[in-house]
Scaffold this motif. Structure first.
Motif, PDB file in Angstrom:
ATOM      1  N   MET A 127       0.839  -1.197   0.000  1.00  0.00           N
ATOM      2  CA  MET A 127       0.000   0.000   0.000  1.00  0.00           C
ATOM      3  C   MET A 127       0.873   1.246   0.000  1.00  0.00           C
ATOM      4  SD  MET A 127      -3.174   0.837   2.505  1.00  0.00           S
ATOM      5  CE  MET A 127      -2.311   1.579   3.854  1.00  0.00           C
ATOM      6  N   ALA A 185     -10.408   8.534  -3.376  1.00  0.00           N
ATOM      7  CA  ALA A 185     -10.562   7.123  -3.769  1.00  0.00           C
ATOM      8  C   ALA A 185      -9.885   6.212  -2.749  1.00  0.00           C
ATOM      9  CB  ALA A 185      -9.977   6.898  -5.160  1.00  0.00           C
ATOM     10  N   GLU A 229      -8.564  13.668  -6.129  1.00  0.00           N
ATOM     11  CA  GLU A 229      -9.477  12.562  -6.434  1.00  0.00           C
ATOM     12  C   GLU A 229      -8.882  11.231  -5.976  1.00  0.00           C
ATOM     13  OE1 GLU A 229     -10.345  12.911 -10.608  1.00  0.00           O
ATOM     14  OE2 GLU A 229     -11.835  14.478 -10.271  1.00  0.00           O
ATOM     15  N   ALA A 230      -7.555  11.102  -6.120  1.00  0.00           N
ATOM     16  CA  ALA A 230      -6.899   9.865  -5.678  1.00  0.00           C
ATOM     17  C   ALA A 230      -6.957   9.725  -4.152  1.00  0.00           C
ATOM     18  CB  ALA A 230      -5.460   9.832  -6.171  1.00  0.00           C
ATOM     19  N   TYR A 252     -17.563   2.960   4.993  1.00  0.00           N
ATOM     20  CA  TYR A 252     -17.882   2.773   3.569  1.00  0.00           C
ATOM     21  C   TYR A 252     -18.109   1.286   3.290  1.00  0.00           C
ATOM     22  CZ  TYR A 252     -17.461   2.738  -1.483  1.00  0.00           C
ATOM     23  OH  TYR A 252     -17.718   2.545  -2.817  1.00  0.00           O
ATOM     24  N   THR A 277     -21.575  -0.545   1.989  1.00  0.00           N
ATOM     25  CA  THR A 277     -21.608  -1.079   0.626  1.00  0.00           C
ATOM     26  C   THR A 277     -21.649  -2.605   0.589  1.00  0.00           C
ATOM     27  OG1 THR A 277     -19.204  -0.877   0.535  1.00  0.00           O
ATOM     28  CG2 THR A 277     -20.483   0.887  -0.489  1.00  0.00           C
ATOM     29  N   GLN A 304     -11.820   5.800   0.476  1.00  0.00           N
ATOM     30  CA  GLN A 304     -12.944   4.853   0.373  1.00  0.00           C
ATOM     31  C   GLN A 304     -12.469   3.420   0.468  1.00  0.00           C
ATOM     32  OE1 GLN A 304     -15.854   5.999  -2.953  1.00  0.00           O
ATOM     33  NE2 GLN A 304     -14.210   7.469  -3.167  1.00  0.00           N
ATOM     34  N   LYS A 305     -11.301   3.171  -0.157  1.00  0.00           N
ATOM     35  CA  LYS A 305     -10.767   1.801  -0.176  1.00  0.00           C
ATOM     36  C   LYS A 305     -10.463   1.291   1.219  1.00  0.00           C
ATOM     37  CE  LYS A 305      -8.341   0.453  -4.314  1.00  0.00           C
ATOM     38  NZ  LYS A 305      -7.031   0.439  -4.973  1.00  0.00           N
TER      39      LYS A 305
END
Lengths: 190, 310
Positions: free
Chosen positions: A1, A167, A163-164, A176, A180, A170-171
């Motif tokens: 990561m 994103a 934006e990254a 979240y 989901t 959220q990952k």
């Protein structure tokens, strides 16, 4: 990561101790049982749809833990539901959880990537058709049929980098994931 | 039992310096290099050369890599269409020809049943006798065991489920709609083919890798090759576990180059849903994270194209 030895720019400060988080990651890899956490809330009915929930203790790192104080949350329904409106509705607390989780993630990821944040604002909306909870139409679900989060972020970064950030947050977001994906839930009488 | 007739006489394990398991691209290429260096070796193959390509692929499959990329050590593509994409019969002929010209002994119809480390190498058991070797090369392929979600076991009996290894063509499936689970190269290609056969198709997808078939007048594979991304070795990758989990790209080969990304799939009428995550009674549950995965794939693609431009 993340790279194993990140180059942390000392001048970037979002108030997140990334070094501690990365060290925790290393430590937990050696002792995975310490990574099992249990979160708790205690609820007391007050009257009508009004209840009061407190949060104080939790379990993690192989032992009982305590917040630095006890937090209390009033939960109710609004006047349009013929209730007293002593606090937010339960579903609004879900939005609170989602916003808090994603925003914490954005701060942590930004710190790790050396991005200075100046302001992060989110509008969180969940829509539902209350014909579900009123039992009027079995085809309508009780919960949200759509959840939207719109971020306005001011930071030393390009739009693509921002934006990254969103994103990646959220990952790695617990709430979240909870919203989901289906979760096993058991409700019993003691 | 009548001695000497019904079973072969006991033979000691055959010895060789290097043993290669699998006679596909990697195993054959390994054979080429070992032979060139004069290292004594043998290749064991459960079936025939290119076995998986012959028996575990669907009929319409073409490689998603252009023909010029079909190069094995000592043999480049020499056909008339370097920018085309090989069909399975053409690929099998390509590998067969390569294997015939190879100096390596290839033992086809020899299934390896066990491998054991010994003091000076390995002992390899097969259904046609045992081998000993100093070094062993596993060239059995990267995707030979389908990953089937555990909930497939609990599907109602009236739903037929099969993996990509067993799928051949649309008319072999029972009539009706099809759910394709997974949107890597195989998933998008099967969803596309099934939808074109006139069936309603739903495609469940999580993290995926979006690539355009062509970019700035050239096949995307040309760009990946020119940028050196295909030469990256495992020890040069920052996080090898993560690299190994990377899904194969949403690309398709075939008679003419075309895109097979989410836009193309949904324009063709395929219903896109999130990752398959649960089965409640006879209802399947899908994650609500499709938008996030699509946005992530677009961001990654944007970064890749920016790097290629640079």
């Amino acid at each position: 990561m993340q790279p194993a030895t990140p180059i942390i720019d000392q001048t970037i400060d979002n108030g997140v101790n990334v070094t501690a988080l990365l060290e925790a990651r290393e430590a937990l890899a050696q002792a995975p049982e310490a990574a099992r956490f249990t979160w708790r809330a205690h609820c007391d009915w007050v009257r009508g749809t009004h209840s009061r929930t407190t949060v104080e203790s939790y379990h993690g790192l192989c032992e009982e833990q305590r917040h630095k104080s006890r937090f209390t949350f009033e939960v109710d329904h609004p006047k349009v539901f013929a209730a007293e409106d002593q606090g937010p509705t339960p579903v609004e607390y879900v939005l609170v959880g989602l916003a808090g989780c994603l925003t914490a993630g954005i701060a942590a990821v930004a710190q790790n990537r050396g991005i200075q944040l100046r302001s992060v604002k989110a509008r969180v909306e969940g829509s539902m058709d209350i014909q579900g909870i009123l039992g009027m139409d079995p085809e309508v679900r009780n919960g949200f049929d759509d959840v939207r989060v719109i971020y306005e972020i001011d930071a030393d970064a390009s739009r693509t980098e921002i934006e990254a950030l969103v994103a990646q947050s959220q990952k790695r977001s617990a709430v979240y994931d909870l919203l989901t994906n289906p979760t096993q839930v058991r409700v019993e009488v003691a | 039992m009548i001695a000497g007739r019904s079973r072969p006489p006991h033979r000691p394990a055959r010895a060789v310096t290097v043993l290669v398991i699998g006679a596909g691209h990697a195993g054959l290429a390994m054979g080429h290099h070992l032979a060139r260096r004069g290292i004594d070796h043998a290749i064991l193959e459960r079936g025939e050369v290119a076995h998986a390509w012959r028996h575990q692929r669907w009929d319409s499959l073409h490689l998603l890599t252009p023909n010029w990329e079909c190069r094995l050590p000592g043999q480049a593509y020499a056909g008339p269409d370097p920018d085309g994409y090989l069909s399975m019969p053409a690929l099998i002929a390509f590998l067969d020809g390569y294997a015939r010209r190879l100096a390596s002994p290839i033992h086809t119809g020899t299934r390896v049943t066990a491998v054991q480390a010994t003091d000076d190498g390995y002992r390899v058991e097969t259904d046609r006798g045992a081998w000993r070797c100093r070094a062993l090369v596993m060239a059995t392929g990267a995707c030979q065991v389908p990953v089937v979600p555990a909930l497939a076991e609990a599907l109602p009996p009236w739903i037929e489920s099969l993996s990509a290894l067993a799928y051949r063509r649309p008319d072999r499936l029972p009539p009706g709609g099809v759910l394709v689970v997974g949107a890597s190269a195989s998933g998008v290609q099967l969803a596309d083919e099934l939808q074109r056969s006139g069936r309603p198709v739903t495609l469940a997808m999580g993290e995926h890798l979006r690539l355009p078939r062509r970019y700035r007048g050239r096949d995307i594979e040309w760009w990946l090759d020119a940028a050196g991304l295909l030469d990256q070795r495992f020890h040069e990758v920052e996080d090898i576990q993560r690299a190994r989990r990377t899904p194969s790209p949403q690309l398709v080969g075939g008679p003419a180059p075309r895109d097979l990304d989410l836009n193309a799939l949904s324009a063709n009428g395929i219903r896109l849903v999130g990752r398959l995550v649960g089965l409640a009674g006879s209802r399947l549950q899908f994650a609500g994270s499709l938008a996030m995965h699509a946005a992530s794939a677009d961001l990654k693609l944007g970064r890749l194209l920016d790097n290629l431009d640079a």
